[in-house]
Write a protein that holds these residues in place. Structure first.
Motif, PDB file in Angstrom:
ATOM      1  N   GLU A   1      30.231 -15.913 -45.567  1.00 47.90           N
ATOM      2  CA  GLU A   1      29.498 -14.653 -45.176  1.00 47.90           C
ATOM      3  C   GLU A   1      28.766 -14.873 -44.081  1.00 47.90           C
ATOM      4  O   GLU A   1      28.296 -13.721 -43.519  1.00 47.90           O
ATOM      5  N   ASN A   2      28.038 -15.908 -44.011  1.00 47.22           N
ATOM      6  CA  ASN A   2      27.002 -15.885 -42.775  1.00 47.22           C
ATOM      7  C   ASN A   2      27.335 -17.192 -41.903  1.00 47.22           C
ATOM      8  O   ASN A   2      26.671 -17.457 -41.000  1.00 47.22           O
TER       9      ASN A   2
ATOM     10  N   ASN B   1      32.257  -7.839 -33.474  1.00 51.25           N
ATOM     11  CA  ASN B   1      31.623  -7.025 -34.739  1.00 51.25           C
ATOM     12  C   ASN B   1      30.728  -5.970 -34.442  1.00 51.25           C
ATOM     13  O   ASN B   1      29.780  -6.078 -33.572  1.00 51.25           O
ATOM     14  N   GLU B   2      31.068  -4.903 -35.020  1.00 49.43           N
ATOM     15  CA  GLU B   2      30.048  -3.651 -34.964  1.00 49.43           C
ATOM     16  C   GLU B   2      29.474  -3.351 -33.673  1.00 49.43           C
ATOM     17  O   GLU B   2      28.576  -2.979 -33.268  1.00 49.43           O
TER      18      GLU B   2
ATOM     19  N   TRP C   1      28.696 -10.536 -32.402  1.00 54.27           N
ATOM     20  CA  TRP C   1      28.211  -9.643 -33.308  1.00 54.27           C
ATOM     21  C   TRP C   1      27.477  -8.855 -32.336  1.00 54.27           C
ATOM     22  O   TRP C   1      26.048  -9.220 -31.816  1.00 54.27           O
TER      23      TRP C   1
ATOM     24  N   TRP D   1      24.366  -8.754 -50.944  1.00 55.72           N
ATOM     25  CA  TRP D   1      23.463  -8.316 -49.845  1.00 55.72           C
ATOM     26  C   TRP D   1      22.939  -6.745 -50.367  1.00 55.72           C
ATOM     27  O   TRP D   1      21.813  -6.472 -49.898  1.00 55.72           O
TER      28      TRP D   1
ATOM     29  N   GLN E   1      35.156  -2.530 -42.882  1.00 57.39           N
ATOM     30  CA  GLN E   1      34.301  -3.065 -43.960  1.00 57.39           C
ATOM     31  C   GLN E   1      34.275  -2.612 -45.246  1.00 57.39           C
ATOM     32  O   GLN E   1      34.362  -3.199 -46.351  1.00 57.39           O
TER      33      GLN E   1
ATOM     34  N   TRP F   1      32.931  -8.185 -50.367  1.00 55.91           N
ATOM     35  CA  TRP F   1      31.939  -8.823 -49.828  1.00 55.91           C
ATOM     36  C   TRP F   1      31.096  -9.657 -51.088  1.00 55.91           C
ATOM     37  O   TRP F   1      30.082  -9.270 -51.237  1.00 55.91           O
TER      38      TRP F   1
ATOM     39  N   LYS G   1      28.614 -17.177 -38.191  1.00 58.99           N
ATOM     40  CA  LYS G   1      27.963 -16.259 -37.231  1.00 58.99           C
ATOM     41  C   LYS G   1      27.387 -17.179 -36.207  1.00 58.99           C
ATOM     42  O   LYS G   1      26.757 -18.148 -36.516  1.00 58.99           O
TER      43      LYS G   1
ATOM     44  N   GLU H   1      35.167  -6.142 -46.223  1.00 62.00           N
ATOM     45  CA  GLU H   1      34.152  -6.576 -46.824  1.00 62.00           C
ATOM     46  C   GLU H   1      33.615  -5.468 -47.909  1.00 62.00           C
ATOM     47  O   GLU H   1      32.504  -4.951 -48.062  1.00 62.00           O
TER      48      GLU H   1
ATOM     49  N   TYR I   1      21.258  -9.648 -34.593  1.00 60.77           N
ATOM     50  CA  TYR I   1      22.121 -10.721 -34.830  1.00 60.77           C
ATOM     51  C   TYR I   1      22.729 -11.602 -33.625  1.00 60.77           C
ATOM     52  O   TYR I   1      23.662 -12.223 -33.715  1.00 60.77           O
TER      53      TYR I   1
ATOM     54  N   HIS J   1      34.282 -15.208 -39.308  1.00 64.98           N
ATOM     55  CA  HIS J   1      33.440 -14.165 -39.252  1.00 64.98           C
ATOM     56  C   HIS J   1      31.932 -14.199 -38.588  1.00 64.98           C
ATOM     57  O   HIS J   1      31.280 -15.020 -39.350  1.00 64.98           O
TER      58      HIS J   1
ATOM     59  N   HIS K   1      32.067  -0.837 -47.045  1.00 65.34           N
ATOM     60  CA  HIS K   1      30.807  -0.997 -47.782  1.00 65.34           C
ATOM     61  C   HIS K   1      30.488   0.404 -48.178  1.00 65.34           C
ATOM     62  O   HIS K   1      29.924   1.278 -47.597  1.00 65.34           O
TER      63      HIS K   1
HETATM   64  O1  G3I Z   1      19.192 -18.776 -45.799  1.00 63.85           O
HETATM   65  C1  G3I Z   1      18.036 -18.177 -45.426  1.00 63.85           C
HETATM   66  C2  G3I Z   1      17.103 -18.795 -46.285  1.00 63.85           C
HETATM   67  O2  G3I Z   1      16.768 -20.198 -46.037  1.00 63.85           O
HETATM   68  C3  G3I Z   1      15.710 -18.056 -46.065  1.00 63.85           C
HETATM   69  O3  G3I Z   1      14.660 -18.475 -46.725  1.00 63.85           O
HETATM   70  C4  G3I Z   1      15.864 -16.333 -45.977  1.00 63.85           C
HETATM   71  C5  G3I Z   1      14.571 -15.716 -45.529  1.00 63.85           C
HETATM   72  O4  G3I Z   1      14.826 -14.559 -45.012  1.00 63.85           O
HETATM   73  O5  G3I Z   1      16.861 -16.124 -45.229  1.00 63.85           O
HETATM   74  C6  G3I Z   1      18.300 -16.874 -45.541  1.00 63.85           C
HETATM   75  O6  G3I Z   1      19.020 -16.304 -44.845  1.00 63.85           O
HETATM   76  C7  G3I Z   1      19.555 -14.833 -44.751  1.00 63.85           C
HETATM   77  C8  G3I Z   1      20.891 -14.841 -45.136  1.00 63.85           C
HETATM   78  O7  G3I Z   1      21.526 -13.541 -45.386  1.00 63.85           O
HETATM   79  C9  G3I Z   1      21.262 -15.907 -46.179  1.00 63.85           C
HETATM   80  O8  G3I Z   1      21.048 -15.158 -47.437  1.00 63.85           O
HETATM   81  C10 G3I Z   1      19.052 -14.144 -43.838  1.00 63.85           C
HETATM   82  O9  G3I Z   1      17.698 -13.982 -43.779  1.00 63.85           O
HETATM   83  C11 G3I Z   1      19.903 -12.837 -43.819  1.00 63.85           C
HETATM   84  O10 G3I Z   1      19.370 -11.980 -42.536  1.00 63.85           O
HETATM   85  C12 G3I Z   1      21.163 -12.868 -44.140  1.00 63.85           C
HETATM   86  O11 G3I Z   1      21.736 -11.675 -44.235  1.00 63.85           O
HETATM   87  C13 G3I Z   1      23.233 -11.469 -44.130  1.00 63.85           C
HETATM   88  C14 G3I Z   1      23.252 -10.345 -42.942  1.00 63.85           C
HETATM   89  O12 G3I Z   1      24.754 -10.257 -42.991  1.00 63.85           O
HETATM   90  C15 G3I Z   1      23.013 -10.692 -41.763  1.00 63.85           C
HETATM   91  O13 G3I Z   1      23.647 -11.872 -41.336  1.00 63.85           O
HETATM   92  C16 G3I Z   1      23.632 -11.125 -45.334  1.00 63.85           C
HETATM   93  O14 G3I Z   1      23.768 -12.470 -46.456  1.00 63.85           O
HETATM   94  C17 G3I Z   1      25.251 -10.841 -45.266  1.00 63.85           C
HETATM   95  O15 G3I Z   1      25.636 -10.374 -46.304  1.00 63.85           O
HETATM   96  C18 G3I Z   1      25.400  -9.759 -44.122  1.00 63.85           C
HETATM   97  O16 G3I Z   1      26.749  -9.428 -43.858  1.00 63.85           O
HETATM   98  C19 G3I Z   1      27.161  -8.262 -43.177  1.00 63.85           C
HETATM   99  C20 G3I Z   1      28.310  -8.541 -42.354  1.00 63.85           C
HETATM  100  O17 G3I Z   1      27.933  -9.876 -41.719  1.00 63.85           O
HETATM  101  C21 G3I Z   1      28.633  -7.840 -41.233  1.00 63.85           C
HETATM  102  N1  G3I Z   1      28.766  -6.443 -41.957  1.00 63.85           N
HETATM  103  C22 G3I Z   1      27.689  -5.959 -42.867  1.00 63.85           C
HETATM  104  C23 G3I Z   1      27.439  -6.919 -43.736  1.00 63.85           C
HETATM  105  C24 G3I Z   1      26.084  -6.415 -44.860  1.00 63.85           C
HETATM  106  O18 G3I Z   1      25.112  -6.296 -43.925  1.00 63.85           O
END
Ligand code: G3I
Length: 494
Positions: free
Chosen positions: A57-58, A153-154, A105, A321, A235, A313, A61, A268, A110, A101, A237
């Motif tokens: 998922e992340n 992406n996007e 971005w 998310w 995606q 997703w 990136k 997703e 991002y 993935h 969503h």
């Molecule tokens: O892992 C850290 C953690 O250590 C920290 O304490 C916390 C505080 O904010 O952040 C954590 O990281 C977060 C990560 O998700 C893991 O949970 C990031 O802040 C957060 O920005 C990240 O969000 C992800 C987001 O993309 C941005 O990268 C979502 O999980 C993920 O589901 C989302 O996925 C996106 C796709 O890549 C593209 N399409 C849309 C989709 C949904 O938004």
């Protein structure tokens, strides 16, 4: 009478059945969760049972991997895939394909901070070199281990019209390289792994709206520039209010991509429903959500193999998310709940996958006597069924087999389309089979299991542990199943 859907148990998972039907099932997952084997093993075992594809998922990136010029954080991805060309990781050891993935971005929020901070001092040539270095480093390191990459992406802005080509977003890469950043990214990815399937990925590009048209123009342009691009990730969503039906805008949009010789996939999928304290506000939404998941699966199956995969997703509402995005007013978007219990969404997809035969007219021959066929004959006021030999070309020797959308099939003699093959006395030592008028009765519904090579087992829905088969050299009925050719049928499409 009983037309309720078959909602029994889940002994098998979706992994095998989805592959048989030609659509790979996948899920987003966190490498950290996999490595820790969290929740008493439930996280990993759910994935192994149901999916062929993992999309971290992340973890792929740039914000995670790219720490500075020539500075990468490989540790998690190495654990998943192995760090050298010949080494393996969790993915290969568990038969999982990986979708990477994403390489670029195209949104500043991002893009790694350290890169943004240097924006004013970097020339375009230097940025192009950095992009090349990064893509070669990542794609090259996992060459032949990542089946698909979301290369870009996007990149296309949503609804607001802007003056940039293809309505591209204002982002670091655009500001430095113009629209060419998209083309370069695909070129570098193809150089780094010529076998990888390369995708452009976006949201809100599932229908025939302006965004998907712009995405299509963009990828056609990329291809016209000589770059390799295989397909589009949509995606999906979505929210519970969405409807997806054959022939609608979503189908038209998918067909338009295929007509332009692009593959696509659902990358997703999640379906958000209104929640209160984590639970659906309206419990009926779970059924609605299930129907929507099923509609998406039908859509993927309809376009297979040009639709290569269906990826959700995540798979458990425990890790999604969606609630955070909607400030906890929407959520519960995935096929299992926060305790890994299967939701209607999962069951609906399982039912749809049970479809092992296309509708059509078939001859049925016992595997032990392939020169005979199942036919009907009138005896008093019911029609009996029996075996006949000869060419088997008459209407009473052919069967119209149609899927009932609940995991079962109806069989009607071609010379009596209003009729249906009907079981009776199903638990007797030898139960009976005849044809009666179709009345949506549970004993007129048949479960088919495929053995491959057009060989099938037929089971009455109301005695699914038994089979409809030849029980001596010439008579058919409902009997206990043993491994025996006489208890299987060869189906030949007419
Ligand atoms: O892992 C850290 C953690 O250590 C920290 O304490 C916390 C505080 O904010 O952040 C954590 O990281 C977060 C990560 O998700 C893991 O949970 C990031 O802040 C957060 O920005 C990240 O969000 C992800 C987001 O993309 C941005 O990268 C979502 O999980 C993920 O589901 C989302 O996925 C996106 C796709 O890549 C593209 N399409 C849309 C989709 C949904 O938004």
């Amino acid at each position: 009478m009983n037309s309720a859907p078959v909602r029994a148990i889940d002994p098998f998972g979706l992994r095998a059945s989805s592959a048989l039907r030609g659509v790979l099932f996948g899920t987003a997952a966190s490498i950290n969760n996999l490595r820790k084997d969290i929740d008493g093993g439930q996280y990993n075992s759910f994935i192994k049972k149901n999916y062929h594809v993992i999309e971290p998922e992340n973890d792929f990136k740039p914000m995670k991997l790219w720490r500075g010029i020539n500075n990468y954080s490989w540790i998690d991805c190495d654990w998943l895939l192995g760090s050298t060309p010949n080494s393996t990781g969790w993915a290969q050891q568990n038969g999982m394909q990986i979708r990477g993935h994403t390489l670029v971005w195209a949104q500043d929020k991002y893009t790694p901070d350290w890169l943004l901070k240097q924006e004013s001092s970097l020339s375009s040539d230097k940025v192009k070199l950095l992009l090349s270095d990064y893509i070669h480093a990542v794609v090259g390191r996992y060459r032949s281990k990542v089946l698909w990459w979301d290369v870009v992406n996007e990149a296309v802005e949503d609804s607001k019209n802007n003056s940039r080509p293809f309505n591209l977003r204002d982002c670091f890469w655009y500001r430095k390289l113009g629209q060419d950043f998209v083309k370069y990214a695909f070129m570098f990815a193809h150089q780094a792994d010529p076998q990888a399937q390369l995708y452009y990925n976006d949201y809100n590009n599932e229908d025939m709206g302006s965004k998907s048209s712009r995405v299509l123009e963009l990828i056609k342009w990329v291809r016209s520039q000589g770059a390799t691009i295989h397909g589009v990730g949509m995606q999906w969503h979505i929210r519970i209010s969405r409807t997806v039906n054959p022939g609608d805008q979503h189908y038209q949009n998918a067909q338009r991509l295929i007509d332009n010789d692009f593959d696509f996939m659902v990358t997703e999928l999640d379906v958000a429903i209104p929640i209160n304290a984590g639970n659906p506000r309206d419990p009926n939404d779970l059924e609605r959500q299930g129907r929507l998941y099923r509609a998406l699966l039908k859509y993927a199956l309809h376009f297979s193999p040009r639709c290569r995969a269906l990826i959700t997703w995540g798979f458990t509402d425990r890790y999604s998310w969606v609630p955070a995005f909607y400030n906890n007013t929407e959520g519960a978007a995935l096929p299992s709940d926060s305790n890994y219990q299967l939701k209607p969404a999962y069951m609906q997809m399982q039912e749809e996958l049970a479809r092992v035969l296309p509708d059509g007219i078939y001859r049925l021959a016992p595997k032990s006597q392939p020169d005979k066929c199942l036919s009907t004959y009138v005896n008093g006021n019911v029609s009996r069924v029996q075996l006949e030999s000869g060419g088997c070309n008459s209407a009473h020797q052919k069967w119209n087999i149609s899927w009932l959308d609940n995991g079962t099939y109806r069989l009607s003699s071609q010379n009596a389309n209003a009729s249906a093959l009907t079981a009776y006395n199903v638990t007797a030592k030898t139960g009976g089979v005849q044809t009666n008028n179709w009345s949506s009765n549970v004993n007129q519904e048949w479960v088919l299991s495929s053995y491959g090579n057009n060989v099938f087992r037929f089971r009455p829905r109301n005695a699914w542990w038994r089979v409809f088969a030849l029980h001596d050299t010439s008579n058919v009925g409902i009997v206990d199943f043993v491994q025996n050719d006489a208890l299987r049928w060869i189906l030949t499409k007419v």
